[in-house]
Design an enzyme around this catalytic site. Structure first.
Site, PDB file in Angstrom:
ATOM      1  N   GLU A   1      36.950  41.451  40.779  1.00 32.69           N
ATOM      2  CA  GLU A   1      37.697  42.606  41.274  1.00 32.69           C
ATOM      3  C   GLU A   1      38.201  43.525  40.171  1.00 32.69           C
ATOM      4  OE1 GLU A   1      40.670  41.265  44.066  1.00 32.69           O
ATOM      5  OE2 GLU A   1      39.153  40.750  45.552  1.00 32.69           O
TER       6      GLU A   1
ATOM      7  N   GLU B   1      34.887  36.011  48.870  1.00 34.48           N
ATOM      8  CA  GLU B   1      36.260  35.862  49.359  1.00 34.48           C
ATOM      9  C   GLU B   1      36.379  36.502  50.728  1.00 34.48           C
ATOM     10  OE1 GLU B   1      39.621  36.826  46.839  1.00 34.48           O
ATOM     11  OE2 GLU B   1      38.488  36.293  45.040  1.00 34.48           O
TER      12      GLU B   1
HETATM   13  C1  BG6 Z   1      41.869  38.646  45.994  1.00 29.26           C
HETATM   14  C2  BG6 Z   1      41.927  37.885  44.685  1.00 29.26           C
HETATM   15  O1  BG6 Z   1      42.060  39.987  45.756  1.00 29.26           O
HETATM   16  O2  BG6 Z   1      42.834  38.331  46.938  1.00 29.26           O
HETATM   17  C3  BG6 Z   1      42.510  36.479  44.800  1.00 29.26           C
HETATM   18  O3  BG6 Z   1      40.658  37.837  44.090  1.00 29.26           O
HETATM   19  C4  BG6 Z   1      43.729  36.516  45.695  1.00 29.26           C
HETATM   20  O4  BG6 Z   1      42.796  36.015  43.507  1.00 29.26           O
HETATM   21  C5  BG6 Z   1      43.292  36.994  47.064  1.00 29.26           C
HETATM   22  O5  BG6 Z   1      44.405  35.304  45.777  1.00 29.26           O
HETATM   23  C6  BG6 Z   1      44.413  36.986  48.102  1.00 29.26           C
HETATM   24  O6  BG6 Z   1      45.489  37.741  47.646  1.00 29.26           O
HETATM   25  P1  BG6 Z   1      46.957  37.154  47.654  1.00 29.26           P
HETATM   26  O7  BG6 Z   1      47.795  38.162  46.945  1.00 29.26           O
HETATM   27  O8  BG6 Z   1      47.307  36.996  49.089  1.00 29.26           O
HETATM   28  O9  BG6 Z   1      46.893  35.852  46.944  1.00 29.26           O
END
Ligand code: BG6
Length: 471
Positions: free
Chosen positions: A164, A371
């Site tokens: 990202e 993700e």
């Molecule tokens: C993504 C990241 O943007 O979102 C992760 O690559 C992150 O590292 C995930 O954990 C979820 O975001 P958050 O802030 O809810 O942990």
């Protein structure tokens, strides 16, 4: 419904080093930017010191991944375990840790998909060079990447360079941007971003040189922005949001140069980064073998013309409003057509199909979802279980969107949601959880750190077993 995912479709789950490992200063590991940022909040929430304690429990955790049926595990290597001070000595202890983890995964039939850099730049590089502001950081990254390719490339064939970059660059804390003048902050941001693109391209070239059969790509934070109304200005604002938040970065990877709309933005704002003539040849090597795509939700935007209240430069490229200079502004809106989940986020599986279709049409490279998931304050109930049916609903709908996109013609290599087990969320510690496996700990109370299979674990196990025929 008949099995609708092709044979060989990869079912995985994801994590990142600083969010799951713990052992932040063990085995010779140096501190990272992620450690520093987490420690700033240590009084309020969990930090990186223990996280999910995978560093000490990896054998048992891999056994659970095997039980889940994973075909792949997407995780990141902590740069500071391999090269504790960023560009100095290699830590053999750090190499040995990942050697053992990779071997254990392979023995369990799980393919490792490795990200080189997930928000955790070595702190020493910030102190020495000011981080990505300095070109020497590019050399340091390529050197670190080459070490990883040489040491692990015989077993790891799928690599992601930077997680990202397009989102990270907009978060001052993650970039160590302290400039209070917004224009100066954006100038620095543009330069750092450019250096990271160079780093991506160099590491891509190194992967092809050193890893036999190695495939490599960026991991992008996807955006899909809907216009608030069908007014052409709103449509343009939504398009511009995607251009300037995401597509500029992917275009650079794939075509080795910034597109016109982004150069125009940089020029009008007066923040064109220093680019050397020889960079053009380097950047050509950043072409993606595949695209790793992170997707959580969609955005919605309306057009907001420049006026006295929104003077040029006041919050350019940050916060909720993106300054497009004389194009006017794009303002983030709540999408009135989507319902927010109980936990805040607006859930939109159709957005995933749209993003997959659009990126595939634009770049024509295979895509893997690295993700996707729902963060919620899961609870261990008296029956010793975690009943996360809301997560199952979310994932089921998004896997359905993957199937639709594949029918649309997208070459989708697999689906690896966030996250394999509960891990540290950047701003909510362990109050917000994403995992298939519950980790028994509080923010400061480490409790047993025991692993508990959530209901979503059994659901996903069956999805994998039936190759997506039973959702
Ligand atoms: C993504 C990241 O943007 O979102 C992760 O690559 C992150 O590292 C995930 O954990 C979820 O975001 P958050 O802030 O809810 O942990």
């Amino acid at each position: 419904m008949p099995a609708s995912f092709p044979k060989g479709f990869r079912w995985g789950a994801s994590s990142s080093a600083f969010q799951i490992e713990g052992g932040w200063d063990e085995g010779g590991k140096g501190p990272s930017v992620a450690d520093h940022n987490a420690f700033k909040r240590s009084d309020r929430q969990a930090d990186t010191k223990v996280a999910s304690d995978l560093y000490h429990r990896w054998r048992g955790d891999v056994a659970l991944m095997k039980e889940l049926g994973l075909g792949m595990y997407r995780f990141s290597i902590a740069w500071t375990r391999i090269v504790p001070d960023g560009d100095g000595e290699v830590s053999e202890e750090g190499v040995a840790f990942y050697d053992a983890l990779i071997d254990e995964l392979l023995a369990a039939g799980i393919e490792p998909w490795v990200t080189l850099y997930h928000f955790d730049l070595p702190w020493a590089l910030v102190e020495r060079y000011g981080g990505w502001a300095d070109r020497r950081c590019v050399d340091a990254f390529d050197r670190y990447a080459r070490i990883c390719f040489e040491r692990f490339g015989d077993r790891v064939k799928h690599w992601q360079t930077i997680n990202e970059q397009n989102l990270m660059v907009r978060v001052d804390e993650r970039m160590n941007i302290a400039a209070s003048d917004p224009l100066e902050a954006d100038r620095l941001r543009a330069q750092m971003d450019y250096h990271m693109s160079l780093a991506h391209a160099r590491a891509t070239r190194s992967c092809h040189e050193l890893v036999e059969g190695g495939l490599v790509g960026p991991a992008i934070s996807s955006t899909c922005t809907y216009p608030l109304t069908p007014k052409p200005e709103d449509v343009w604002a939504a398009r511009s949001n995607d251009y300037l938040k995401t597509l500029y970065n992917l275009d650079m990877c794939q075509y080795g140069a910034y597109s016109g709309f982004y150069m125009d933005y940089l020029e009008k704002r007066g923040i064109v980064p220093v680019m050397l003539p020889e960079d053009a040849e380097t950047l050509r090597h950043g072409k993606m073998d595949y695209l790793a795509l992170n997707y959580y939700r969609t955005l919605c935007a309306s057009y907001l013309p420049v006026d006295d209240e929104h003077p040029l430069g006041s919050r350019a490229f940050r916060g909720n409003e993106v300054d497009f200079d004389q194009y006017g502004w794009c303002r983030d809106e709540r999408n009135p057509s989507l319902e927010a989940s109980e936990y805040g986020a607006q859930i939109d599986p159709m957005g995933l199909r749209i993003v997959l279709d659009e990126y595939y049409a634009r770049y024509r490279v295979p895509i893997i979802i690295t993700e996707n998931g729902l963060g919620a304050p899961d609870e261990l109930t008296a029956d010793g279980r975690v009943h996360d049916d809301y997560r199952i609903d979310y994932l089921r709908a998004h896997v359905g969107a993957c199937r639709d996109a594949m029918r649309d013609g997208v070459e989708l290599m697999g689906y690896s949601p966030w996250s394999v087990m509960d891990l540290l969320s950047s701003h909510q510690g362990f109050r917000k959880r994403y995992g298939f496996i519950y980790v028994d700990r509080g923010e400061h109370d480490l409790r047993s750190l025991e692993r508990v299979r959530k209901d979503s674990f059994f659901w996903y196990q069956n999805v994998i077993r039936t190759n997506g025929a039973e959702l």
